[in-house]
Write a protein that holds these residues in place. Structure first.
Motif, PDB file in Angstrom:
ATOM      1  N   ASN A 470      38.899 -70.428  24.325  1.00 28.40           N
ATOM      2  CA  ASN A 470      37.657 -70.246  25.077  1.00 28.40           C
ATOM      3  C   ASN A 470      37.780 -70.965  26.418  1.00 28.40           C
ATOM      4  O   ASN A 470      36.939 -71.750  26.795  1.00 28.40           O
ATOM      5  N   LEU A 471      38.877 -70.652  27.137  1.00 27.07           N
ATOM      6  CA  LEU A 471      39.133 -71.355  28.394  1.00 27.07           C
ATOM      7  C   LEU A 471      38.027 -70.989  29.389  1.00 27.07           C
ATOM      8  O   LEU A 471      37.744 -69.820  29.601  1.00 27.07           O
ATOM      9  N   PRO A 472      37.371 -72.013  29.971  1.00 28.30           N
ATOM     10  CA  PRO A 472      36.262 -71.680  30.866  1.00 28.30           C
ATOM     11  C   PRO A 472      36.757 -70.979  32.131  1.00 28.30           C
ATOM     12  O   PRO A 472      37.920 -71.131  32.529  1.00 28.30           O
ATOM     13  N   GLY A 473      35.861 -70.219  32.748  1.00 26.46           N
ATOM     14  CA  GLY A 473      36.216 -69.464  33.950  1.00 26.46           C
ATOM     15  C   GLY A 473      36.639 -70.341  35.113  1.00 26.46           C
ATOM     16  O   GLY A 473      37.305 -69.894  36.035  1.00 26.46           O
ATOM     17  N   LEU A 474      36.250 -71.610  35.011  1.00 20.88           N
ATOM     18  CA  LEU A 474      36.486 -72.529  36.125  1.00 20.88           C
ATOM     19  C   LEU A 474      37.960 -72.631  36.479  1.00 20.88           C
ATOM     20  O   LEU A 474      38.330 -72.690  37.642  1.00 20.88           O
ATOM     21  N   GLY A 476      40.284 -70.390  35.623  1.00 23.29           N
ATOM     22  CA  GLY A 476      40.942 -69.091  35.489  1.00 23.29           C
ATOM     23  C   GLY A 476      40.945 -68.539  34.087  1.00 23.29           C
ATOM     24  O   GLY A 476      41.576 -67.517  33.823  1.00 23.29           O
ATOM     25  N   GLY A 477      40.246 -69.203  33.141  1.00 25.48           N
ATOM     26  CA  GLY A 477      40.167 -68.663  31.787  1.00 25.48           C
ATOM     27  C   GLY A 477      39.157 -67.538  31.728  1.00 25.48           C
ATOM     28  O   GLY A 477      38.504 -67.202  32.725  1.00 25.48           O
ATOM     29  N   SER A 478      39.018 -66.949  30.576  1.00 27.83           N
ATOM     30  CA  SER A 478      38.117 -65.807  30.485  1.00 27.83           C
ATOM     31  C   SER A 478      37.031 -66.016  29.442  1.00 27.83           C
ATOM     32  O   SER A 478      36.386 -65.073  29.024  1.00 27.83           O
ATOM     33  N   SER A 479      36.816 -67.275  29.006  1.00 26.61           N
ATOM     34  CA  SER A 479      35.815 -67.565  27.972  1.00 26.61           C
ATOM     35  C   SER A 479      35.934 -66.579  26.816  1.00 26.61           C
ATOM     36  O   SER A 479      34.997 -65.886  26.437  1.00 26.61           O
ATOM     37  N   LEU A 480      37.154 -66.509  26.279  1.00 26.60           N
ATOM     38  CA  LEU A 480      37.498 -65.495  25.283  1.00 26.60           C
ATOM     39  C   LEU A 480      36.501 -65.461  24.132  1.00 26.60           C
ATOM     40  O   LEU A 480      35.925 -64.418  23.811  1.00 26.60           O
ATOM     41  N   LEU A 481      36.273 -66.624  23.518  1.00 23.99           N
ATOM     42  CA  LEU A 481      35.422 -66.671  22.329  1.00 23.99           C
ATOM     43  C   LEU A 481      33.997 -66.269  22.682  1.00 23.99           C
ATOM     44  O   LEU A 481      33.354 -65.526  21.954  1.00 23.99           O
TER      45      LEU A 481
END
Lengths: 622, 101
Positions: A470-474, A476-481
């Motif tokens: 659940n990498l935050p968008g901050l 570059g993640g995509s908030s997967l979960l």
């Protein structure tokens, strides 16, 4: 893909557990143990294979109708959706690894069949909670995990202490279960159904006060199972059980069942602001309480038990802040790293030859560097080291709390932040005391079997990399979960990037501060006398004494009153008194029967005289 | 009726009281039984008198029954007295208090 296969997920552990319970001791040990591992691993594999079924609205599948009585319909129905699928996958995969670990851990136990049967039965019950689409079926699983927890805590029941701990866990969680039971009955009387999807769909039609009351009852049930204030006293004592049990039941799965319940019924719970606030307050208070207790504990597993309590408190805070995705995220990463820490603690105790007082340990890094690195991975996650899984998940929770700009949530956020500092402090205190410096006591440990070390490795990777879930968008993640959960995720916190960076900076600073304070204090630790505050924390704020004073002793006094005052004095007294009166009267009347003929004849004559006199009187006085 | 009813009643009452006094005053079992017999005869006399007074035969039939019963009673009770006397060596009523509570 056949949806009915979903039933195999819980039934496989049940079948293996039953086989072990019935024939376990007759089978060769290797077969019995493999059977248990197969039960967990097979169901993990199935969950993985059936994963596509969770897409969209999820899959509902009915096996048969369990109860049918008038309006009450309880089908055995599973709901495999975006919330239950990740949870089920976590439960099955973590329990597979713990089963593998247990094979090594229980190597010298004679009574392995009972252990593995109960462990499999636990997995079955937990999966019933997770997958059930009916609250009554969920309740069945809820009680099932409670029973398995009781039986496994008291696994070494020959020591009274362990059996007592099991009983305590059973009874305290039962208090929460009463609330849950009342909530279920109420829901049934309102909706005429106990189906989770139906309840969630129709919840918005209820009056606000009813929703609040039901949500608070659900919170009570969740508090019992998840060891939140005020029903938390059982968890530290539950550490009397074998370590795999602590890792599986009292860290990764069962104690998070309360969080899962609230997430499952979140559409209902979220309708009441009051209930959400109550959940958040309970969570934050427990987080702080347990973190302070963990600071002073001396037994390695009790430190972890309090830390589990504290982390579950964070999850409650997330639910209260309205973010299911943050709660589930922390639930998943916590399951990985806490299972890791517990199993590593089991290895530590093994290495230390059964010693579990951390004041007596030290210098274990030299004994097993691999174990040190694994433990460090878990500790980094727990303490929230930047970029570890625990960092992202805990930060998500604090962010969700921060996003509520109300005075209450500002305070709760403050508590959460302070607790994060305490978490880093007690985690590294534990690490330094166990691994750093020179051994404080001569400990003769046993070598670690490979099956106790290798299951830790995947957990360490999962814990450290858990942020990717659940990498935050901050960054570059995509908030997967969050996106995967979709409509079930609750609301996402809306804050600017600047604030988010600021919070991360704060979290990093707190982590560093915690580690540095721990390093300064505990790197060259000398056991000394413990102060009053430390003893207060060591005893868990004397919670047991408070419970004893507030509940147990008044209860005993009332029971005593009813026994001695009412039953003995009043009821028995009245009956004994009556009997005494009649006995005394009988004694006195007895003297009349002299057995002498002349007395009787005299009495008869006098009787005749009285009769005749009576008739005479009647005749003379008309 | 030659004898007036009042005389009959007065005589049988006197007889009854004498029998009763005998039953109450004596301690010898045989004397008590004799007292009982006298009381029974007093009652029988009343019955016969009443039968004559009302010209009804019922009273006399009853007296026949009374005699039959009395003979049976005497036979049994005398046998018991003999038995007691053999067994305990006494027939004083107050020596028998086996029914004491």
């Amino acid at each position: 893909m056949n949806a009915s296969l979903l039933f195999l997920i819980p039934l496989l552990p049940l079948a293996c557990g039953a086989a072990n319970a019935l024939f376990g001791l007759r089978l060769p040990r290797a077969v019995a143990v493999s059977l248990a591992v197969f039960g967990a691993a097979g169901s993990a594999l199935l969950t993985f294979v059936l994963w596509p079924l969770a897409a969209g609205e999820g899959t509902t599948v009915t096996l048969y109708t369990w109860l049918e009585s008038g309006a009450l319909q309880v089908p055995v129905e599973l709901l495999f959706d975006r919330l239950s699928a990740p949870m089920a996958l976590m439960v099955t995969s973590v329990s597979t690894l713990i089963h593998l670990y247990a094979v090594g851990y229980m190597k010298d136990e004679e009574d392995y069949a009972r252990f593995f049967a109960l462990l499999n039965l636990f997995v079955f019950a937990m999966l019933t909670i997770v997958l059930s689409n009916n609250l009554l079926l969920l309740f069945l699983g809820w009680e099932g995990v409670g029973f398995c927890s009781y039986a496994l805590i008291g696994y070494w029941y020959k020591e009274t202490k362990n059996a007592d701990a099991g009983r305590k866990a059973f009874l305290v969680t039962r208090v929460g279960d009463v609330f849950l039971g009342v909530a279920l009955l109420w829901l049934f009387s309102l909706f005429g159904t106990l189906s989770i999807s139906a309840v969630n769909a129709e919840a918005s039609q209820l009056p606000a006060a009813t929703v609040t009351a039901i949500a608070l009852l659900l919170l009570g049930g969740a508090c019992g199972k998840s060891a939140q204030l005020p029903l938390m006293t059982w968890l530290p004592d539950a550490m009397a059980g074998p370590t795999p049990v602590s890792a599986l039941i009292h860290a990764a799965t069962m104690v998070t069942a309360g969080v899962y319940l609230l997430c499952r019924l979140f559409p209902l719970v979220s309708l009441s602001e009051t209930a959400l606030a109550a959940i958040a307050v309970v969570g934050a208070a427990t987080a702080l309480y347990a973190a302070t207790c963990a600071l002073a504990q001396r037994e390695i597993k009790r430190v972890l038990a309090y830390s589990t309590m504290s982390q579950v408190g964070y999850m409650f805070l997330a639910v209260g802040a309205g973010s299911v995705s943050a709660a589930m995220f922390h639930l998943l990463t916590h399951a990985f790293f806490k299972a890791l820490l517990f199993m590593a603690a089991g290895c530590v105790i093994h290495l230390a030859g059964g010693e579990n007082d951390i004041h007596a340990m030290g210098g274990l890094k030299k004994r097993s560097p691999l174990l040190f690195w694994l433990f460090l991975a878990g500790a980094l996650c727990l303490a929230g080291a930047p970029l570890s899984g625990g960092f992202f998940s805990k930060d998500g929770i604090l962010l969700a709390a921060f996003a509520h700009q109300t005075p209450l949530f500002n305070v709760l956020w403050g508590i959460g932040v302070f607790t994060a500092f305490l978490t880093a402090l007690y985690t590294f205190r534990l690490l330094y005391l166990v691994f750093a410096g020179a051994p404080r006591k001569d400990l003769h440990g046993h070598p670690l079997p490979p099956s106790m070390i290798w299951p830790l490795l995947p957990l360490a990777l999962l814990g450290l990399g858990g942020g990717l879930l659940n990498l935050p968008g901050l960054i570059g993640g995509s908030s997967l979960l969050h996106h995967f959960l979709g409509p079930l995720a609750g609301k996402a916190p809306e804050v600017s990037h600047g604030v988010e960076w600021g919070l991360w900076g704060l979290a990093t600073a707190l982590f560093a501060a915690g580690v540095l304070v721990a390093r300064a204090r505990y790197r060259h630790f000398k056991p000394g006398r413990e102060g009053a505050i430390k003893r207060f924390f060591l005893g868990g704020w004397q919670a047991d004494c408070i419970v004893a004073a507030l509940i147990l002793r008044p209860f005993a006094a009332v029971a005593d009153f009813f026994w001695k005052g009412t039953d003995d004095a009043l009821i028995n007294g009245v009956l004994d008194g009556l009997a005494g009166v009649f006995q005394g009267a009988g004694e006195r009347l007895r003297t009349l029967t002299t057995g002498r003929l002349s007395n009787y004849l005299m009495a008869m004559a006098w009787g005749t005289v009285i009769f005749l006199g009576w008739f005479l009187l009647r005749t003379l006085i008309p | 009726m030659i004898v007036p009813m009042a005389h009959i009643l007065a005589f049988s009452a006197a007889l009854f009281i004498m029998g009763l006094s005998c039953v109450l005053a004596r301690r010898n079992l045989i004397m008590i039984l004799i007292g009982v017999e006298i009381m029974l005869n007093a009652v029988g006399l009343t019955l016969v008198g009443a039968s004559a007074l009302w010209h009804s035969v019922d009273g006399q039939i009853f007296v026949i029954f009374l005699m039959a019963m009395t003979s049976a009673e005497v036979a049994i009770s005398l046998a018991m007295v003999v038995y007691l006397s053999r067994r305990r060596g006494t027939i004083t009523a107050n020596d028998f208090d086996g029914m004491k509570g």
